[in-house]
Scaffold this motif. Structure first.
Motif, PDB file in Angstrom:
ATOM      1  N   GLU A  62       0.826  -1.198   0.000  1.00  0.00           N
ATOM      2  CA  GLU A  62       0.000   0.000   0.000  1.00  0.00           C
ATOM      3  C   GLU A  62       0.865   1.254   0.000  1.00  0.00           C
ATOM      4  OE1 GLU A  62      -3.051  -0.490  -0.377  1.00  0.00           O
ATOM      5  OE2 GLU A  62      -4.018   1.450  -0.051  1.00  0.00           O
ATOM      6  N   GLN A  63       1.997   1.222   0.787  1.00  0.00           N
ATOM      7  CA  GLN A  63       2.907   2.369   0.825  1.00  0.00           C
ATOM      8  C   GLN A  63       3.566   2.594  -0.534  1.00  0.00           C
ATOM      9  OE1 GLN A  63       5.661   1.706   4.028  1.00  0.00           O
ATOM     10  NE2 GLN A  63       4.123   2.067   5.645  1.00  0.00           N
ATOM     11  N   ILE A  64       3.942   1.495  -1.186  1.00  0.00           N
ATOM     12  CA  ILE A  64       4.549   1.617  -2.523  1.00  0.00           C
ATOM     13  C   ILE A  64       3.545   2.208  -3.504  1.00  0.00           C
ATOM     14  CG2 ILE A  64       5.446   0.291  -4.469  1.00  0.00           C
ATOM     15  CD1 ILE A  64       6.638  -1.667  -2.419  1.00  0.00           C
ATOM     16  N   ARG A  65       2.275   1.761  -3.434  1.00  0.00           N
ATOM     17  CA  ARG A  65       1.252   2.288  -4.337  1.00  0.00           C
ATOM     18  C   ARG A  65       1.021   3.760  -4.101  1.00  0.00           C
ATOM     19  NH1 ARG A  65      -4.279  -0.928  -4.843  1.00  0.00           N
ATOM     20  NH2 ARG A  65      -2.822  -2.339  -5.886  1.00  0.00           N
ATOM     21  N   VAL A  66       1.000   4.190  -2.826  1.00  0.00           N
ATOM     22  CA  VAL A  66       0.808   5.602  -2.511  1.00  0.00           C
ATOM     23  C   VAL A  66       1.961   6.426  -3.059  1.00  0.00           C
ATOM     24  CG1 VAL A  66       0.701   7.286  -0.642  1.00  0.00           C
ATOM     25  CG2 VAL A  66      -0.640   5.184  -0.493  1.00  0.00           C
ATOM     26  N   ALA A  67       3.190   5.951  -2.798  1.00  0.00           N
ATOM     27  CA  ALA A  67       4.361   6.699  -3.251  1.00  0.00           C
ATOM     28  C   ALA A  67       4.422   6.772  -4.772  1.00  0.00           C
ATOM     29  CB  ALA A  67       5.629   6.039  -2.691  1.00  0.00           C
ATOM     30  N   ASN A  68       4.107   5.674  -5.426  1.00  0.00           N
ATOM     31  CA  ASN A  68       4.151   5.648  -6.893  1.00  0.00           C
ATOM     32  C   ASN A  68       3.088   6.570  -7.488  1.00  0.00           C
ATOM     33  OD1 ASN A  68       5.326   4.473  -9.317  1.00  0.00           O
ATOM     34  ND2 ASN A  68       3.309   3.532  -9.605  1.00  0.00           N
ATOM     35  N   THR A  69       1.906   6.576  -6.891  1.00  0.00           N
ATOM     36  CA  THR A  69       0.836   7.450  -7.385  1.00  0.00           C
ATOM     37  C   THR A  69       1.209   8.914  -7.216  1.00  0.00           C
ATOM     38  OG1 THR A  69      -0.803   5.758  -6.805  1.00  0.00           O
ATOM     39  CG2 THR A  69      -1.623   7.994  -7.183  1.00  0.00           C
ATOM     40  N   ILE A  70       1.764   9.265  -6.057  1.00  0.00           N
ATOM     41  CA  ILE A  70       2.170  10.656  -5.818  1.00  0.00           C
ATOM     42  C   ILE A  70       3.271  11.066  -6.789  1.00  0.00           C
ATOM     43  CG2 ILE A  70       3.311  12.182  -4.149  1.00  0.00           C
ATOM     44  CD1 ILE A  70       1.812  10.700  -1.932  1.00  0.00           C
ATOM     45  N   ALA A  71       4.219  10.160  -7.048  1.00  0.00           N
ATOM     46  CA  ALA A  71       5.313  10.473  -7.973  1.00  0.00           C
ATOM     47  C   ALA A  71       4.791  10.749  -9.376  1.00  0.00           C
ATOM     48  CB  ALA A  71       6.325   9.321  -7.987  1.00  0.00           C
ATOM     49  N   CYS A  72       3.834   9.953  -9.824  1.00  0.00           N
ATOM     50  CA  CYS A  72       3.252  10.174 -11.156  1.00  0.00           C
ATOM     51  C   CYS A  72       2.527  11.511 -11.235  1.00  0.00           C
ATOM     52  CB  CYS A  72       2.299   9.033 -11.503  1.00  0.00           C
ATOM     53  SG  CYS A  72       3.123   7.498 -11.937  1.00  0.00           S
ATOM     54  N   LEU A  73       1.771  11.841 -10.194  1.00  0.00           N
ATOM     55  CA  LEU A  73       1.046  13.108 -10.185  1.00  0.00           C
ATOM     56  C   LEU A  73       1.997  14.294 -10.118  1.00  0.00           C
ATOM     57  CD1 LEU A  73      -1.875  12.058  -7.810  1.00  0.00           C
ATOM     58  CD2 LEU A  73      -2.082  12.670 -10.215  1.00  0.00           C
ATOM     59  N   GLN A  74       3.122  14.146  -9.399  1.00  0.00           N
ATOM     60  CA  GLN A  74       4.128  15.220  -9.383  1.00  0.00           C
ATOM     61  C   GLN A  74       4.762  15.381 -10.757  1.00  0.00           C
ATOM     62  OE1 GLN A  74       6.652  13.834  -6.206  1.00  0.00           O
ATOM     63  NE2 GLN A  74       5.564  15.038  -4.612  1.00  0.00           N
ATOM     64  N   GLU A  75       4.977  14.254 -11.446  1.00  0.00           N
ATOM     65  CA  GLU A  75       5.584  14.297 -12.767  1.00  0.00           C
ATOM     66  C   GLU A  75       4.678  15.037 -13.771  1.00  0.00           C
ATOM     67  OE1 GLU A  75       8.560  13.258 -13.496  1.00  0.00           O
ATOM     68  OE2 GLU A  75       8.506  13.550 -15.682  1.00  0.00           O
ATOM     69  N   THR A  76       3.348  14.895 -13.606  1.00  0.00           N
ATOM     70  CA  THR A  76       2.407  15.500 -14.560  1.00  0.00           C
ATOM     71  C   THR A  76       1.766  16.777 -14.009  1.00  0.00           C
ATOM     72  OG1 THR A  76       0.581  14.159 -13.676  1.00  0.00           O
ATOM     73  CG2 THR A  76       1.870  13.236 -15.501  1.00  0.00           C
ATOM     74  N   ASN A  77       2.322  17.289 -12.872  1.00  0.00           N
ATOM     75  CA  ASN A  77       1.791  18.516 -12.258  1.00  0.00           C
ATOM     76  C   ASN A  77       0.318  18.359 -11.877  1.00  0.00           C
ATOM     77  OD1 ASN A  77       4.250  19.989 -12.469  1.00  0.00           O
ATOM     78  ND2 ASN A  77       3.782  20.434 -14.632  1.00  0.00           N
ATOM     79  N   GLY A  78      -0.028  17.174 -11.414  1.00  0.00           N
ATOM     80  CA  GLY A  78      -1.378  16.922 -10.935  1.00  0.00           C
ATOM     81  C   GLY A  78      -2.388  16.568 -12.010  1.00  0.00           C
ATOM     82  N   ARG A  79      -1.957  16.477 -13.260  1.00  0.00           N
ATOM     83  CA  ARG A  79      -2.887  16.152 -14.343  1.00  0.00           C
ATOM     84  C   ARG A  79      -3.116  14.647 -14.392  1.00  0.00           C
ATOM     85  NH1 ARG A  79      -2.435  18.242 -20.620  1.00  0.00           N
ATOM     86  NH2 ARG A  79      -4.384  17.268 -21.359  1.00  0.00           N
ATOM     87  N   VAL A  80      -4.399  14.231 -14.426  1.00  0.00           N
ATOM     88  CA  VAL A  80      -4.729  12.806 -14.377  1.00  0.00           C
ATOM     89  C   VAL A  80      -4.953  12.238 -15.773  1.00  0.00           C
ATOM     90  CG1 VAL A  80      -6.404  11.102 -13.563  1.00  0.00           C
ATOM     91  CG2 VAL A  80      -5.697  12.978 -12.070  1.00  0.00           C
TER      92      VAL A  80
END
Length: 615
Positions: free
Chosen positions: A565-583
């Motif tokens: 669960e921690q890995i999924r949270v961190a990976n999701t946050i990293a992707c959102l930071q990479e795209t400036n919050g764009r989904v």
């Protein structure tokens, strides 16, 4: 004291000559003077009906009563009374009314004439003429008004007496039939307009419903007969014949009819069109059955292919459950053929002639999920321009296949369960429930027990769906099926490409069997199709790129659920930071993760993330 509050007997006090008081509602004689008893030779007038004293002028009496009520008082000499001994009395009747009762002063004209010889005969005669002219004008006006009403009616109306002779015909009847007043009045109207059936058979008058009305007091409603016009042409009519009475005596009948020729012709054309539609439908159903059979032959990949024990077990379970009405839950990894198993269950069931509605639960945005599943009515939300049935309604009588049932939003799971259990569905924006009769087959690639523990699935919905479980084994656990599947897919692809199928060598089979197939049967079909395209010689060349495929890797270090669960949270946050919050979008976080935007939105909500976490 109001005059209406006085008793009838007290109101006769001081009355001059033969006087009666009548109840306007019941026609009952409430009081009578001694002179009235003597004139009518009946000591028991009180309590009897006044209409029984009228000899044969009931219509004139009715008109006279109407005039008295209308004017407050009036007089007439047109009404002849009869005594208890049936002697006829020519009389003059003066009437007054207070709205509830009618006071009648009766003068014997024979006695009056004897007295008149000794008084001013000329003066009385002139006064009578004036009153007569006034009464005649009143009755003429009443008759004119009644004639206007009859002629204003859109339906044809005519009357007959007890002998079947025509007494009146309104304007609409004359226009529809082509006959005039001069043609019909006083004539036997049956012989004019109703003498034959449409097939030419003679129509005797004693069999006519109108005859039964004025002879046997029957009200008859006829919806399809013909009247004959003066020019000899028939018109189709519907009519009502009703008996009419003069006092207690049957006087004849009135007939109200309308021309339904045009409507009947339109209905005939509609019936013919419906028969043509039914014939066309039957032909299309036969053609559809033929095409379905041809499609089943041409697209045999919809059948479950394989001879491994796992496939045999699936086929056995399909055969066991298909003819029942039990709900089925199909589990297994993505690409293992869960949809094929659902189709096999439906096609082998008693519902195979009804539709199999395939609903991909993860393909609809959460805000449109309710509309897609339950349907909506016009105006239920912005953009709802017309009524639309949902997937539940479309599956009525057939099978509803809920593909990836774990993707159903939690708030809609309860609504779905309620609809399935109660077998009723209400469209969005509507208040009318529609009945449902369907069978549910669901599939999932997730562990539903974990989904329930995580709060993403309602346990009662899982219990409802998981009546008969069927598990689809991944392809890597049944390598013996790979040769059959490869040959099957190769034949289909080459037939579509109009090519001769290349040979599958044993080396190629070993290569296919050694691969892990993370995409299962779907990935195998893609590899075979790619090989059929690139193979130029007589042998099949397969091109497998394990590095490019999301293959499963052996995990050397075990991780707990919390770690994952921690890995999924961190990976999701990293992707959102990479795209400036764009989904969404081609450069959005969902595209980087390889998931649908709706899935990522749901994951962000489940993980409890907010924009502050990736800002």
């Amino acid at each position: 004291m109001n005059i209406q509050d006085r008793t009838p007997d007290s109101r006769l006090a001081g009355a001059f000559g033969a006087t009666l008081i009548l109840d306007l509602d019941t026609d009952e004689i409430l009081a009578a003077t001694p002179q009235a008893h003597a004139l009518l030779k009946d000591p028991s007038l009180v309590g009897s009906r006044f209409s029984n004293l009228v000899a044969d002028d009931v219509p004139h009496m009715i008109l006279f009563v109407d005039e008295v009520i209308y004017r407050g008082e009036a007089w007439t000499r047109r009404i002849i009374l009869r005594t208890r001994e049936n002697d006829r009395i020519n009389c003059e009747i003066n009437g007054r009314s207070d709205g509830k009762t009618l006071t009648l002063q009766i003068t014997d004209l024979a006695a009056l004439e004897r007295r008149a010889e000794a008084v001013q005969a000329a003066s009385m005669y002139n006064g009578g003429i004036l009153e007569w002219q006034r009464a005649q004008a009143f009755f003429s006006e009443l008759e004119r008004q009644n004639q206007l009403i009859l002629n204003a009616a859109g339906e044809g109306i005519y009357g007959v007496n007890a002998d079947g002779k025509t007494t009146f015909v309104n304007r609409a009847a004359q226009e529809m039939l082509g006959w005039t007043d001069e043609d019909l009045l006083g004539e036997d109207i049956h012989t004019k307009i109703h003498h034959h059936h449409l097939d030419g058979e003679v129509y005797p008058s004693h069999e006519c419903p109108i005859y039964q009305s004025f002879r046997y007091e029957q009200v008859n409603r006829i919806e399809d007969e013909v009247f004959w016009r003066k020019d000899g042409k028939p018109i189709r009519v519907e009519y009502v014949s009703t008996p009419i009475y003069e006092g207690q005596r049957l006087a004849g009948a009135v007939v109200i009819f309308r021309d339904i020729t045009e409507r009947w012709e339109n209905e005939r054309k509609l019936r013919e069109a419906m028969d043509q539609v039914a014939a066309l439908r039957d032909r299309l159903e036969q053609e559809n059955a033929y095409l379905q059979e041809a499609i089943s032959i041409e697209r045999a990949h919809h059948d479950v292919v394989g001879q491994s024990p796992a496939i045999q077990q699936i086929l056995q379970r399909v055969e066991m459950v298909s003819r029942t009405q039990a709900n089925v839950l199909i589990t297994g990894e993505s690409g293992t053929g869960k949809a094929m198993v659902a189709s096999a269950i439906h096609n082998d069931s008693d519902r195979r002639r009804r539709p199999l509605i395939h609903f991909k639960c993860g393909s609809v945005t959460p805000d449109m999920f309710e509309s897609e599943l339950f349907g909506h009515v016009r105006g239920a939300f912005t953009g709802a321009l017309r009524d639309k049935p949902g997937k539940l309604e479309l599956a009525h009588g057939g099978t509803l296949f809920l593909d990836e049932v774990a993707d159903i939003p939690l708030e809609q799971q309860g609504q779905l369960l309620d609809a399935l259990q109660n077998r009723r569905v209400t469209r969005l924006g509507d208040d009318r429930a529609r009945s449902l009769e369907l069978r549910v087959v669901a599939s999932t690639s997730r562990n539903l027990d974990r989904e329930v523990q995580a709060g993403r699935m309602r346990p009662e919905l899982v219990f409802f769906l998981n009546v008969f479980p069927i598990h689809c084994t991944p392809l890597r656990e049944r390598p013996d099926d790979i040769p059959l599947l490869a040959a099957h897919f190769l034949n289909l692809v080459c037939k579509r490409l109009s090519r001769t199928p290349p040979i599958i060598t044993e080396g190629t089979i070993r290569t296919l069997q050694q691969y892990d197939w993370p995409g299962n049967v779907r990935e195998l079909a893609n590899v075979i199709e790619r090989g059929a395209i690139v193979s130029q010689g007589g042998k099949l060349v397969v091109d497998i790129h394990p590095d490019a495929a999301p293959a499963t890797r052996k995990i050397t270090t075990l991780l707990s659920e919390a770690d994952i669960e921690q890995i999924r949270v961190a990976n999701t946050i990293a992707c959102l930071q990479e795209t400036n919050g764009r989904v969404s979008g081609p450069n959005g976080a969902a595209a980087l993760l390889g998931v649908k935007p709706t899935t990522l939105y749901s994951r962000i909500k489940t993980l409890g993330l907010s924009p502050d976490d990736w800002a």
